[in-house]
Scaffold this motif. Structure first.
Motif, PDB file in Angstrom:
ATOM      1  N   LYS A 116       0.839  -1.208   0.000  1.00  0.00           N
ATOM      2  CA  LYS A 116       0.000   0.000   0.000  1.00  0.00           C
ATOM      3  C   LYS A 116       0.874   1.259   0.000  1.00  0.00           C
ATOM      4  CE  LYS A 116      -3.093   2.160   2.900  1.00  0.00           C
ATOM      5  NZ  LYS A 116      -3.302   2.257   4.321  1.00  0.00           N
ATOM      6  N   ASN A 117       1.900   1.251   0.844  1.00  0.00           N
ATOM      7  CA  ASN A 117       2.811   2.404   0.903  1.00  0.00           C
ATOM      8  C   ASN A 117       3.523   2.618  -0.428  1.00  0.00           C
ATOM      9  OD1 ASN A 117       2.174   2.917   3.536  1.00  0.00           O
ATOM     10  ND2 ASN A 117       3.944   1.833   4.387  1.00  0.00           N
ATOM     11  N   SER A 119       2.525   6.240  -7.172  1.00  0.00           N
ATOM     12  CA  SER A 119       1.454   7.027  -7.790  1.00  0.00           C
ATOM     13  C   SER A 119       1.797   8.511  -7.706  1.00  0.00           C
ATOM     14  CB  SER A 119       0.120   6.773  -7.081  1.00  0.00           C
ATOM     15  OG  SER A 119      -0.211   5.419  -7.180  1.00  0.00           O
ATOM     16  N   LYS A 120       2.346   8.905  -6.578  1.00  0.00           N
ATOM     17  CA  LYS A 120       2.729  10.311  -6.371  1.00  0.00           C
ATOM     18  C   LYS A 120       3.893  10.684  -7.298  1.00  0.00           C
ATOM     19  CE  LYS A 120       3.587  13.270  -2.400  1.00  0.00           C
ATOM     20  NZ  LYS A 120       4.037  13.235  -1.010  1.00  0.00           N
ATOM     21  N   GLU A 133       1.216   4.162  -3.037  1.00  0.00           N
ATOM     22  CA  GLU A 133       1.075   5.614  -2.791  1.00  0.00           C
ATOM     23  C   GLU A 133       2.306   6.364  -3.290  1.00  0.00           C
ATOM     24  OE1 GLU A 133       0.296   6.486   1.332  1.00  0.00           O
ATOM     25  OE2 GLU A 133      -1.534   5.297   1.282  1.00  0.00           O
ATOM     26  N   LYS A 147      -2.052   6.028 -11.386  1.00  0.00           N
ATOM     27  CA  LYS A 147      -2.466   5.106 -10.333  1.00  0.00           C
ATOM     28  C   LYS A 147      -1.682   3.796 -10.482  1.00  0.00           C
ATOM     29  CE  LYS A 147      -6.564   3.187  -8.105  1.00  0.00           C
ATOM     30  NZ  LYS A 147      -5.723   2.680  -7.068  1.00  0.00           N
TER      31      LYS A 147
END
Lengths: 85, 301
Positions: B56-57, B63-64, B60, B69
Motif C-alpha cells: 500500500k505504501n 502514484s505520487k 502511494e 495510479k
C-alpha cells in the motif's frame, strides 16, 4: 573443593541442556531440509523424460536447416554498445 | 591533573556533538514511511498483513512520483505450478520485438539502457559460439543469410548459482520456479552477476530512467516495480502477468511475430511446454554446469 564440584555440577547441567537444544534444533533443520529436497525432486521428476541434444548436434541441425519463416522485418534498434575502458 | 582529564573529556564530547546532531537531523528528516522502508525485513519473512501494508505504501509512493495510479501486487506462487519456457530456434528471426516488449512491460531503464533479453546473432558456419556472437547487429532486414539468432535472458535455473552466493539472501527461487530479487534487500554487491553463467543479471549503475508516460503501472513487488539505483535486476517471466488470476503470457511471448516463444506450466501434462519437452529434443545452454535451466531451445522443424 566444594566450590569446584559445584562448578562441575553446573557445567554438566548446562551441558545436558546444550545437548538437548542441539538435538532439538538440528532436528528442526533436518525437517526443513527434507521439505526443500522433496520440492526439488518433485520438479525434477515431473519432466525428467525430456531429451536434450548436445551442442554439436544442435550445430549440425542449425547448419542443415533453413529458417522456416519467410518473413523479413526491420529489426528494432540495437542496444547501445558498452565500451570497456 | 584531574582538571586536565575533565577538559579532555569535555573536548571529546564537543567533538562527538556534530556527529550526534547530524544523525538526529538525518533521522528527523526521514518520515515514518521512509524509516519503515529502511528497516523493512526480508520479503520472505513478512506476514501477509505486513506485506499488504508495504504494498500500500509503495502504491502511494509510486502514484505520487509518476502521476499515475499504480498497483503493486504481492501475489504468491500458485500451487502445482512450475513455469517453463521454450524457444524455437528455427523460427526466431532476430527482430528484437521481444527485447522492447520486455523493456516496456518491465519498466527497464531507457538511459542508462538495461535490456533483460539479449538477442545474439551467430554465423551458421561457426555454430553456437558465444565468444564471437554479435548482439549489436543492425542490418536493413532480418533474418540475414547464413546467420541464426539466440535470444538469451534469465534461464530460471532449477539449481541457480546466483541465489546461493547472495550474502543477504535478497534473491531466491519461488515455488513456481521463478528466481526473484527483493530490491529492498539487495545491497548491490553483484556477486550474483558474477555467479550467473548466462549474463542474465543487470546492475543499475545509475538512477533508472523511465519516462512518466511510458511507465507500466501494473507491477509486482518482486518484478517490474520501479527499481532504485544500485540494485540488481533480471527477467522474472513477467511475474506480474503470469501470476494473475486468469494467467497471462509474458510480454515477449505475446509480441513474438513468428510464434517462436512458448511458455507454460511444466507440471501440467496437457500444456504446450510439456508437449515440446516430450516430443522435441531440446537444447539447454551450458548444460555441463548443472544449473538445470527451465528455458529450453528447440528446433520446430
Amino acid at each position: 573443593m566444594q566450590n569446584n564440584s559445584n562448578h562441575r555440577r553446573d557445567f554438566l547441567k548446562k551441558l545436558t541442556f546444550a545437548f538437548g537444544s542441539f538435538i532439538l534444533f538440528s532436528g528442526f533443520k533436518f525437517k526443513n531440509q527434507s521439505n526443500i529436497e522433496t520440492n526439488i525432486n518433485k520438479s525434477k521428476n515431473d519432466n525428467s523424460n525430456f531429451k536434450t541434444i548436445s551442442k554439436s548436434e544442435a550445430e549440425d541441425l542449425i547448419k542443415k536447416s533453413n529458417t522456416e519463416i519467410n518473413l523479413q522485418l526491420k529489426p528494432e534498434p540495437a542496444p547501445i554498445e558498452k565500451h570497456v575502458k | 591533573m584531574q582538571n586536565k582529564e575533565k577538559n579532555s573529556s569535555r573536548r571529546e564530547f564537543f567533538k562527538k556533538l556534530p556527529v550526534l546532531a547530524l544523525g538526529t537531523a538525518t533521522l528527523a528528516s526521514c518520515n515514518s514511511k521512509e524509516l519503515d522502508e529502511f528497516l523493512q525485513q526480508n520479503f520472505k519473512t513478512l506476514t501477509k498483513a505486513e506485506k499488504a501494508e508495504i504494498v500500500k505504501n509503495l502504491e502511494e509512493k509510486y502514484s505520487k512520483k509518476y502521476g499515475k495510479k499504480f498497483s503493486v501486487s504481492d501475489a504468491p506462487a500458485d500451487e502445482g505450478v512450475l513455469f517453463g519456457y521454450a524457444l524455437d530456434l528455427s523460427r526466431c528471426i532476430g527482430c528484437r520485438r521481444c527485447v522492447y516488449a520486455c523493456v516496456g512491460e518491465n519498466n527497464q531503464s531507457r538511459d542508462p539502457q538495461i535490456h533483460w533479453i539479449s538477442v545474439l546473432q551467430m554465423e551458421k558456419e561457426k555454430g553456437i559460439d558465444f565468444a564471437h556472437s554479435n548482439a549489436n547487429y543492425n542490418p536493413e532486414t532480418v533474418p540475414e543469410e547464413g546467420h541464426f539468432y539466440i535470444p538469451v535472458a534469465c534461464q530460471q535455473c532449477r539449481n541457480p548459482q546466483c541465489t546461493t552466493v547472495c550474502p543477504t539472501k535478497a534473491t531466491w527461487q519461488e515455488e513456481d520456479g521463478i528466481v526473484v530479487v527483493d530490491y529492498n534487500w539487495c545491497i548491490g554487491c553483484r556477486y550474483c552477476m558474477a555467479a550467473c553463467p548466462y549474463g542474465a543479471r543487470h546492475f543499475n549503475w545509475g538512477e533508472p530512467n523511465v519516462p512518466n508516460d511510458e511507465i507500466n503501472p501494473d507491477t509486482h513487488y518482486l518484478g517490474n516495480r520501479p527499481r532504485p539505483k544500485g540494485v540488481v535486476e533480471k527477467c522474472t517471466f513477467c511475474i506480474q502477468r503470469v501470476r494473475k488470476e486468469n494467467g497471462h503470457y509474458p510480454a515477449c511471448v505475446e509480441i513474438c511475430p513468428v510464434g517462436a516463444r512458448k511458455f507454460g506450466n511444466l507440471l501440467d501434462p496437457n500444456s504446450e511446454i510439456r508437449y515440446i519437452l516430450e516430443n522435441k529434443r531440446v537444447l539447454v545452454l551450458k548444460e555441463e554446469l548443472n544449473t538445470q535451466p527451465k528455458f529450453y531451445y528447440f528446433f520446430g522443424i
